[in-house]
Design a protein around this motif. Structure first.
Motif, mmCIF file in Angstrom:
data_model
loop_
_atom_site.group_PDB
_atom_site.id
_atom_site.type_symbol
_atom_site.label_atom_id
_atom_site.label_comp_id
_atom_site.label_asym_id
_atom_site.label_seq_id
_atom_site.Cartn_x
_atom_site.Cartn_y
_atom_site.Cartn_z
ATOM 1 N N HIS A 152 0.818 -1.219 0.000
ATOM 2 C CA HIS A 152 0.000 0.000 0.000
ATOM 3 C C HIS A 152 0.852 1.270 0.000
ATOM 4 N N PRO A 153 1.922 1.356 0.805
ATOM 5 C CA PRO A 153 2.776 2.543 0.702
ATOM 6 C C PRO A 153 3.430 2.706 -0.670
ATOM 7 N N TYR A 154 3.770 1.588 -1.315
ATOM 8 C CA TYR A 154 4.367 1.671 -2.655
ATOM 9 C C TYR A 154 3.384 2.318 -3.624
ATOM 10 N N HIS A 155 2.144 1.853 -3.622
ATOM 11 C CA HIS A 155 1.160 2.419 -4.543
ATOM 12 C C HIS A 155 0.790 3.850 -4.169
ATOM 13 N N ALA A 156 0.841 4.165 -2.888
ATOM 14 C CA ALA A 156 0.607 5.554 -2.482
ATOM 15 C C ALA A 156 1.699 6.459 -3.048
ATOM 16 N N ALA A 157 2.946 5.972 -3.050
ATOM 17 C CA ALA A 157 4.057 6.747 -3.609
ATOM 18 C C ALA A 157 3.894 6.926 -5.115
ATOM 19 N N LEU A 158 3.454 5.868 -5.795
ATOM 20 C CA LEU A 158 3.253 5.955 -7.245
ATOM 21 C C LEU A 158 2.110 6.909 -7.573
ATOM 22 N N GLN A 159 1.017 6.815 -6.844
ATOM 23 C CA GLN A 159 -0.112 7.712 -7.073
ATOM 24 C C GLN A 159 0.282 9.170 -6.824
ATOM 25 N N LYS A 160 1.113 9.397 -5.811
ATOM 26 C CA LYS A 160 1.567 10.757 -5.517
ATOM 27 C C LYS A 160 2.362 11.331 -6.684
ATOM 28 N N LEU A 161 3.249 10.538 -7.268
ATOM 29 C CA LEU A 161 4.047 11.002 -8.396
ATOM 30 C C LEU A 161 3.158 11.348 -9.591
ATOM 31 N N LEU A 162 2.165 10.504 -9.867
ATOM 32 C CA LEU A 162 1.274 10.767 -10.994
ATOM 33 C C LEU A 162 0.420 12.007 -10.735
ATOM 34 N N SER A 163 -0.053 12.155 -9.511
ATOM 35 C CA SER A 163 -0.867 13.324 -9.170
ATOM 36 C C SER A 163 -0.055 14.610 -9.285
ATOM 37 N N GLU A 164 1.206 14.553 -8.868
ATOM 38 C CA GLU A 164 2.073 15.724 -8.986
ATOM 39 C C GLU A 164 2.270 16.109 -10.450
ATOM 40 N N SER A 165 2.396 15.109 -11.320
ATOM 41 C CA SER A 165 2.558 15.393 -12.742
ATOM 42 C C SER A 165 1.302 16.029 -13.318
ATOM 43 N N VAL A 166 0.144 15.520 -12.939
ATOM 44 C CA VAL A 166 -1.115 16.097 -13.420
ATOM 45 C C VAL A 166 -1.259 17.537 -12.942
ATOM 46 N N THR A 167 -0.897 17.776 -11.686
ATOM 47 C CA THR A 167 -0.978 19.133 -11.145
ATOM 48 C C THR A 167 -0.045 20.089 -11.875
ATOM 49 N N SER A 168 1.169 19.614 -12.182
ATOM 50 C CA SER A 168 2.185 20.476 -12.793
ATOM 51 C C SER A 168 1.999 20.657 -14.289
#
Length: 303
Positions: A152-168
């Protein structure tokens, strides 16, 4: 990291995975290497009946090294340190084989998927060539420790990276990085060197897949799409082009850069690493405007 009831994390004294970020984020591309981990906990090795070379047969060996230049060029890389034989984050979180556990599994677990039947669930039962991993049955606490504490922490880290890209940038591109055993017999002309998986045109814009294929074919490599690997859990879960997130799985034939029997790099490693760097440059330089307006192949075919 503690998970389960009374089972201490096998990675309590070291990171189970890491996110390597660029000094400056220059593109919406996220690279993920979930199967290249090669840190084998002592407790896990004591549980297996396999020797150290056999237990490593499921690794996407050195794939994280092939893509290691990504952060230097402006894109993040998420990589596992835990091995695939220990935990597979490219599966559903509770895709478990009931024959592996001392306790019965309730209906909340997915025990009937084709991957479980093949022995390749979230906690694998076998490695390559169908070799059983464990001497004895596992406890459910062990599964909870790995899934709640690492998966679960691994996927949370991956989701965070993708969300940051969408935001930026307004969109994100996930490149899921894998290797595969040589397909077919040596010398067969139709044997692919690279397999690109976009779940049959549903998880990634067609022009992006075309671009990646062109990089590999220009280097003289044979490229196939979706057969035999269409993309796993990460590709189908995160690839949502209508919502601005594209996902493409890349499988690189191991014979191109390593000895598959000894798991040692050979003279082709630097050649493939240079080619992957060229791919990273190409992806980072992609035209965001054209990608944002491009539909997946399946959607275009339906229109």
């Amino acid at each position: 990291m503690i998970g389960g009831e009374g089972v201490r994390s096998d990675y309590w004294d070291q990171p189970a995975f890491e996110t390597i970020r660029p000094r400056r984020l220059v593109a919406p591309v996220v690279f993920n290497s979930p199967h290249s981990g090669r840190v084998y906990p002592e407790r896990f090795l004591a549980m297996t009946r396999l020797d150290h070379l056999s237990i490593r047969q499921s690794e996407d060996a050195f794939v994280d090294e092939l893509f290691a230049r990504a952060p230097h060029l402006g894109a993040p890389l998420l990589r596992a340190h835990f091995p695939r034989a220990y935990l597979d984050v490219n599966r559903e979180p509770w895709e478990l084989d009931p024959t592996m556990f001392a306790e019965p599994l309730s209906d909340r677990f997915n025990t009937t998927s084709p991957r479980v039947a093949a022995g390749l669930g979230t906690l694998a039962r076998v490695v390559a060539e169908n070799k059983p991993i464990y001497r004895d049955r596992l406890s459910l606490d062990d599964a909870r420790m790995r899934i709640e504490g690492i998966y679960h922490p691994y996927h949370a880290a991956l989701q965070k990276l993708l969300s940051e890209s969408v935001t930026s940038f307004g969109l994100a591109v996930l490149i899921d990085c894998h290797s595969m055993p040589r397909i077919g017999k040596h010398g067969e002309r139709a044997t692919p060197d690279i397999v690109l998986g976009d779940r049959y045109g549903t998880t990634c814009a067609g022009p992006l897949v075309d671009l990646v294929e062109t990089v590999f074919t220009a280097a003289g490599l044979r490229v196939a799409r979706n057969r035999p690997y269409a993309g796993g859990f990460c590709t189908r879960t995160y690839g949502r082009p209508p919502h601005g997130v594209h996902a493409l799985q890349i499988e690189i034939s191991r014979h191109l850069y390593m000895n598959e029997a000894t798991l040692e790099k050979h003279e082709g490693f630097e050649t493939i690493k240079t080619l992957i760097e060229r791919l990273i440059h190409t992806l980072i330089g992609l035209d965001l405007a054209s990608l944002a307006g491009a539909a997946p192949l399946a959607q275009r075919a339906a229109e």
